[in-house]
Design a protein around this motif. Structure first.
Motif, mmCIF file in Angstrom:
data_model
loop_
_atom_site.group_PDB
_atom_site.id
_atom_site.type_symbol
_atom_site.label_atom_id
_atom_site.label_comp_id
_atom_site.label_asym_id
_atom_site.label_seq_id
_atom_site.Cartn_x
_atom_site.Cartn_y
_atom_site.Cartn_z
ATOM 1 N N GLY A 1 -15.002 -0.064 2.607
ATOM 2 C CA GLY A 1 -14.371 -0.915 1.602
ATOM 3 C C GLY A 1 -15.180 -0.983 0.320
ATOM 4 O O GLY A 1 -14.615 -0.987 -0.778
ATOM 5 N N GLN A 2 -16.504 -1.034 0.439
ATOM 6 C CA GLN A 2 -17.361 -1.057 -0.742
ATOM 7 C C GLN A 2 -17.279 0.266 -1.512
ATOM 8 O O GLN A 2 -17.248 0.285 -2.741
ATOM 9 C CB GLN A 2 -18.810 -1.344 -0.342
ATOM 10 N N VAL A 3 -17.241 1.355 -0.774
ATOM 11 C CA VAL A 3 -17.159 2.675 -1.405
ATOM 12 C C VAL A 3 -15.830 2.802 -2.153
ATOM 13 O O VAL A 3 -15.799 3.195 -3.327
ATOM 14 C CB VAL A 3 -17.316 3.798 -0.353
ATOM 15 N N ILE A 4 -14.753 2.431 -1.502
ATOM 16 C CA ILE A 4 -13.432 2.525 -2.127
ATOM 17 C C ILE A 4 -13.365 1.625 -3.364
ATOM 18 O O ILE A 4 -12.882 2.042 -4.415
ATOM 19 C CB ILE A 4 -12.320 2.189 -1.110
ATOM 20 N N ALA B 1 -4.075 14.631 -5.427
ATOM 21 C CA ALA B 1 -5.525 14.749 -5.583
ATOM 22 C C ALA B 1 -5.983 13.591 -6.463
ATOM 23 O O ALA B 1 -5.154 12.868 -7.018
ATOM 24 C CB ALA B 1 -5.885 16.079 -6.254
ATOM 25 N N SER B 2 -7.272 13.453 -6.573
ATOM 26 C CA SER B 2 -7.828 12.456 -7.494
ATOM 27 C C SER B 2 -8.217 13.173 -8.777
ATOM 28 O O SER B 2 -9.186 13.927 -8.800
ATOM 29 C CB SER B 2 -9.039 11.762 -6.861
ATOM 30 N N PRO B 3 -7.464 12.953 -9.851
ATOM 31 C CA PRO B 3 -7.737 13.672 -11.096
ATOM 32 C C PRO B 3 -8.941 13.125 -11.847
ATOM 33 O O PRO B 3 -9.213 11.931 -11.822
ATOM 34 C CB PRO B 3 -6.461 13.461 -11.914
ATOM 35 N N GLU C 1 -4.760 7.250 -3.169
ATOM 36 C CA GLU C 1 -4.785 8.654 -3.597
ATOM 37 C C GLU C 1 -4.514 8.727 -5.092
ATOM 38 O O GLU C 1 -3.589 8.119 -5.598
ATOM 39 C CB GLU C 1 -3.723 9.458 -2.852
ATOM 40 N N GLY C 2 -5.366 9.465 -5.790
ATOM 41 C CA GLY C 2 -5.224 9.606 -7.228
ATOM 42 C C GLY C 2 -6.079 8.633 -8.013
ATOM 43 O O GLY C 2 -6.303 8.829 -9.201
ATOM 44 N N PHE C 3 -6.577 7.580 -7.363
ATOM 45 C CA PHE C 3 -7.325 6.538 -8.062
ATOM 46 C C PHE C 3 -8.790 6.452 -7.643
ATOM 47 O O PHE C 3 -9.517 5.591 -8.108
ATOM 48 C CB PHE C 3 -6.642 5.180 -7.863
ATOM 49 N N LEU C 4 -9.205 7.330 -6.742
ATOM 50 C CA LEU C 4 -10.608 7.383 -6.325
ATOM 51 C C LEU C 4 -11.292 8.358 -7.275
ATOM 52 O O LEU C 4 -11.204 9.567 -7.107
ATOM 53 C CB LEU C 4 -10.725 7.844 -4.869
ATOM 54 N N PHE C 5 -11.931 7.823 -8.300
ATOM 55 C CA PHE C 5 -12.401 8.661 -9.398
ATOM 56 C C PHE C 5 -13.452 9.660 -8.926
ATOM 57 O O PHE C 5 -14.468 9.281 -8.340
ATOM 58 C CB PHE C 5 -12.950 7.809 -10.544
ATOM 59 N N ARG D 1 -15.743 0.714 -5.303
ATOM 60 C CA ARG D 1 -16.533 1.288 -6.397
ATOM 61 C C ARG D 1 -15.798 2.438 -7.071
ATOM 62 O O ARG D 1 -15.771 2.539 -8.296
ATOM 63 C CB ARG D 1 -17.881 1.764 -5.862
ATOM 64 N N LEU D 2 -15.171 3.326 -6.285
ATOM 65 C CA LEU D 2 -14.436 4.450 -6.851
ATOM 66 C C LEU D 2 -13.215 3.975 -7.632
ATOM 67 O O LEU D 2 -12.905 4.511 -8.697
ATOM 68 C CB LEU D 2 -14.032 5.448 -5.762
ATOM 69 N N LEU D 3 -12.532 2.955 -7.121
ATOM 70 C CA LEU D 3 -11.381 2.386 -7.841
ATOM 71 C C LEU D 3 -11.835 1.722 -9.141
ATOM 72 O O LEU D 3 -11.187 1.866 -10.185
ATOM 73 C CB LEU D 3 -10.636 1.378 -6.962
ATOM 74 N N GLY D 4 -12.949 1.009 -9.085
ATOM 75 C CA GLY D 4 -13.488 0.375 -10.285
ATOM 76 C C GLY D 4 -13.905 1.405 -11.323
ATOM 77 O O GLY D 4 -13.697 1.213 -12.526
ATOM 78 N N GLN D 5 -14.452 2.527 -10.855
ATOM 79 C CA GLN D 5 -14.854 3.589 -11.771
ATOM 80 C C GLN D 5 -13.626 4.197 -12.447
ATOM 81 O O GLN D 5 -13.653 4.496 -13.640
ATOM 82 C CB GLN D 5 -15.639 4.678 -11.025
ATOM 83 N N PHE D 6 -12.536 4.345 -11.697
ATOM 84 C CA PHE D 6 -11.288 4.850 -12.283
ATOM 85 C C PHE D 6 -10.860 3.941 -13.428
ATOM 86 O O PHE D 6 -10.573 4.411 -14.529
ATOM 87 C CB PHE D 6 -10.188 4.929 -11.219
ATOM 88 N N GLU D 7 -10.830 2.639 -13.174
ATOM 89 C CA GLU D 7 -10.414 1.678 -14.207
ATOM 90 C C GLU D 7 -11.301 1.778 -15.449
ATOM 91 O O GLU D 7 -10.808 1.742 -16.577
ATOM 92 C CB GLU D 7 -10.436 0.256 -13.653
ATOM 93 N N THR D 8 -12.594 1.924 -15.244
ATOM 94 C CA THR D 8 -13.529 2.039 -16.370
ATOM 95 C C THR D 8 -13.287 3.325 -17.155
ATOM 96 O O THR D 8 -13.223 3.310 -18.386
ATOM 97 C CB THR D 8 -14.983 2.006 -15.855
ATOM 98 N N GLU D 9 -13.152 4.429 -16.451
ATOM 99 C CA GLU D 9 -13.024 5.744 -17.097
ATOM 100 C C GLU D 9 -11.732 5.874 -17.898
ATOM 101 O O GLU D 9 -11.715 6.498 -18.947
ATOM 102 C CB GLU D 9 -13.088 6.863 -16.048
#
Length: 179
Positions: A24-27, A132-134, A7-11, A29-37
């Motif tokens: 798992g692939q979806v999660i 929430a995911s900011p 929670e909070g890290f799914l961009f 990708r969203l976590l990786g996008q958070f790190e990039t952003e």
């Protein structure tokens, strides 16, 4: 920092996925996008604000849920930071909505008594995890609150979500319904 929740890290962004993508692939990708952003954000400011990077994400999650107008984000951030500095209850409706079972709805006075570590009307400090995911704008606002001494706000336009901000309880109560 390590956390037990994503929670909070799914961009929040629009993504395209193959039909056979696994959860798992979806999660991932969203976590990786958070790190990039968030890579270029001024994370050094977290320490100046007295917060850990994880706590910044918690603050940003509340801003994400509370501020619909871009210009309100840094002001909501100022209220949160100022209340933390003063040792005041945050009294953020979004944290109560997160804690309540069922769909989000307009809160009642009884809801504000709902026992949960997320209820910032009852418990001091930040909730235990993000609510929430900011997005990037809320994360920026959490790291860069306005230099105002605002301690209160409320929605003045339900359609747009615009807020009015106050430095004192007296000024707030002069305008706020049910204060």
């Amino acid at each position: 920092e390590e956390t037990e929740t994503v929670e909070g890290f799914l961009f929040p962004k629009t993504y395209d996925f193959a039909m056979d993508s696994t959860p798992g692939q979806v999660i991932a990708r969203l976590l990786g996008q958070f790190e990039t952003e968030v890579r270029a954000l001024p994370w050094g400011q977290a320490k100046e604000l007295g917060l850990t990077p994880y706590e910044v994400v918690i603050v940003a999650s509340m801003i994400e849920r509370e501020a619909r107008i871009p210009g309100d984000r840094a002001k909501v951030s100022a209220v949160i930071h100022n209340r933390l500095a003063e040792g005041m209850l945050l009294q953020i409706d979004a944290t109560v909505q997160y804690a309540l079972p069922g769909e989000n709805r307009t809160l009642t006075f009884d809801d504000l008594e709902f026992e949960s570590p997320y209820n910032t009307y009852l418990h001091e400090g930040l909730p235990p995890t993000p609510v929430a995911s900011p997005g990037l704008a809320s994360l920026r606002a959490a790291l860069s609150p306005t230099d105002e001494v605002y301690l209160y706000y409320f929605v003045v336009d339900e359609e747009t979500g615009a807020h009015r901000f106050y430095e004192t309880e007296e000024a707030f109560c002069a305008d706020a319904p049910g204060c």
